[in-house]
Write an enzyme that holds these catalytic residues in place. Structure first.
Site, PDB file in Angstrom:
ATOM      1  N   HIS A  17       6.368   6.670  -1.659  1.00 51.75           N
ATOM      2  CA  HIS A  17       5.549   7.738  -2.252  1.00 51.75           C
ATOM      3  C   HIS A  17       6.312   9.062  -2.252  1.00 51.75           C
ATOM      4  O   HIS A  17       6.328   9.773  -3.255  1.00 51.75           O
ATOM      5  CB  HIS A  17       4.262   7.955  -1.434  1.00 51.75           C
ATOM      6  N   LYS A  41     -11.511  -0.268  -2.236  1.00 54.58           N
ATOM      7  CA  LYS A  41     -10.359  -0.520  -1.380  1.00 54.58           C
ATOM      8  C   LYS A  41     -10.708  -0.186   0.065  1.00 54.58           C
ATOM      9  O   LYS A  41     -11.199   0.906   0.334  1.00 54.58           O
ATOM     10  CB  LYS A  41      -9.218   0.397  -1.873  1.00 54.58           C
ATOM     11  N   ARG A  89       7.152  -0.221  -9.105  1.00 57.40           N
ATOM     12  CA  ARG A  89       8.003  -1.006  -8.221  1.00 57.40           C
ATOM     13  C   ARG A  89       8.542  -2.235  -8.934  1.00 57.40           C
ATOM     14  O   ARG A  89       9.724  -2.392  -9.104  1.00 57.40           O
ATOM     15  CB  ARG A  89       7.244  -1.428  -6.958  1.00 57.40           C
ATOM     16  N   SER A 127       2.022   0.553   1.190  1.00 57.32           N
ATOM     17  CA  SER A 127       1.247   0.959   2.370  1.00 57.32           C
ATOM     18  C   SER A 127       0.729  -0.270   3.105  1.00 57.32           C
ATOM     19  O   SER A 127       0.716  -0.307   4.341  1.00 57.32           O
ATOM     20  CB  SER A 127       0.063   1.831   1.948  1.00 57.32           C
TER      21      SER A 127
HETATM   22  P1  ADP Z   1      -0.256   1.219  -3.190  1.00 54.77           P
HETATM   23  O1  ADP Z   1      -0.097   0.814  -4.639  1.00 54.77           O
HETATM   24  O2  ADP Z   1       0.879   0.782  -2.293  1.00 54.77           O
HETATM   25  O3  ADP Z   1      -1.619   1.004  -2.592  1.00 54.77           O
HETATM   26  P2  ADP Z   1      -0.898   3.910  -3.806  1.00 54.77           P
HETATM   27  O4  ADP Z   1      -2.127   3.507  -4.498  1.00 54.77           O
HETATM   28  O5  ADP Z   1      -1.053   4.903  -2.712  1.00 54.77           O
HETATM   29  O6  ADP Z   1      -0.073   2.735  -3.163  1.00 54.77           O
HETATM   30  O7  ADP Z   1       0.204   4.382  -4.842  1.00 54.77           O
HETATM   31  C1  ADP Z   1       0.261   5.659  -5.373  1.00 54.77           C
HETATM   32  C2  ADP Z   1       1.411   5.699  -6.353  1.00 54.77           C
HETATM   33  O8  ADP Z   1       2.648   5.536  -5.650  1.00 54.77           O
HETATM   34  C3  ADP Z   1       1.386   4.597  -7.398  1.00 54.77           C
HETATM   35  O9  ADP Z   1       1.880   5.128  -8.597  1.00 54.77           O
HETATM   36  C4  ADP Z   1       2.331   3.578  -6.860  1.00 54.77           C
HETATM   37  O10 ADP Z   1       2.897   2.781  -7.865  1.00 54.77           O
HETATM   38  C5  ADP Z   1       3.380   4.480  -6.214  1.00 54.77           C
HETATM   39  N1  ADP Z   1       4.098   3.801  -5.172  1.00 54.77           N
HETATM   40  C6  ADP Z   1       3.594   3.179  -4.097  1.00 54.77           C
HETATM   41  N2  ADP Z   1       4.577   2.671  -3.323  1.00 54.77           N
HETATM   42  C7  ADP Z   1       5.753   2.977  -3.954  1.00 54.77           C
HETATM   43  C8  ADP Z   1       7.131   2.710  -3.690  1.00 54.77           C
HETATM   44  N3  ADP Z   1       7.504   2.005  -2.634  1.00 54.77           N
HETATM   45  N4  ADP Z   1       8.063   3.200  -4.547  1.00 54.77           N
HETATM   46  C9  ADP Z   1       7.664   3.902  -5.624  1.00 54.77           C
HETATM   47  N5  ADP Z   1       6.391   4.175  -5.950  1.00 54.77           N
HETATM   48  C10 ADP Z   1       5.443   3.718  -5.134  1.00 54.77           C
END
Ligand code: ADP
Length: 160
Positions: A17, A41, A89, A127
């Site tokens: 993130h 979620k 990703r 996460s």
């Molecule tokens: P997750 O999809 O892991 O539950 P979030 O909903 O918090 O995470 O994701 C928020 C944003 O961060 C989304 O656009 C997601 O694609 C991006 N994101 C999450 N993990 C990564 C990562 N390891 N590398 C790049 N972007 C990421």
């Protein structure tokens, strides 16, 4: 001033993130990291806790942290944002993200969704993976900012 919104659950924030947030801050004048409340979620941290964790590790003056429980596009409109920035990703992210981007574009044509590809070292990082490793007593320090390692251990260690 060009404002971008980086939405997500950030439960908790990872180095993946942070990389997207920093890169977005180089492309836009202001970046809002938006902690979304998604009742579907199950989160390990409350919204307030997720915000506090983000505040511990984001110290870029161009970045602000906010929360919203409504429709993302309504927040973006109110904020005067020109873009929604998402991290991609793998192919597995693509279907869902593409659908979201198309829906958001039809709801509000004035906004673009910008996809930034994850760094190769963050491709596998999520996460939920961090929480799982932590619950099984693994070392999470390569995956999350050092400022919050302890907080995550306190919440997730021995959760299995
Ligand atoms: P997750 O999809 O892991 O539950 P979030 O909903 O918090 O995470 O994701 C928020 C944003 O961060 C989304 O656009 C997601 O694609 C991006 N994101 C999450 N993990 C990564 C990562 N390891 N590398 C790049 N972007 C990421």
């Amino acid at each position: 001033m060009k404002i971008a919104v980086c939405p997500g659950s950030f439960d908790p924030v990872t180095l993946g993130h942070l990389d997207i947030i920093e890169r977005a801050s180089e492309l836009f004048d202001r970046v809002v990291v938006l902690v979304m409340t998604n009742s579907a979620k199950h989160c390990a941290f409350t919204v307030e806790e997720r915000i506090a964790l983000l505040k511990k590790c984001v110290c870029n003056p161009k970045v602000e942290i906010d929360t919203y429980s409504g429709l993302l596009i309504n927040y973006a409109k109110e904020k005067g944002a020109v873009a929604i920035v998402k991290g991609l990703r793998a192919v597995s992210d693509f279907d869902y993200e593409f659908q979201q981007a198309l829906i958001n574009k039809s709801l509000f044509p004035g906004i673009e969704t910008v996809f930034l590809t994850a760094r190769s070292e963050n491709m596998f990082l999520s996460s939920s993976m961090v929480k799982e490793v932590c619950s099984l007593d693994g070392d999470i320090s390569p995956f999350v900012p050092k400022e919050i390692v302890k907080d995550i251990y306190l919440r997730c260690k021995g959760d299995n």
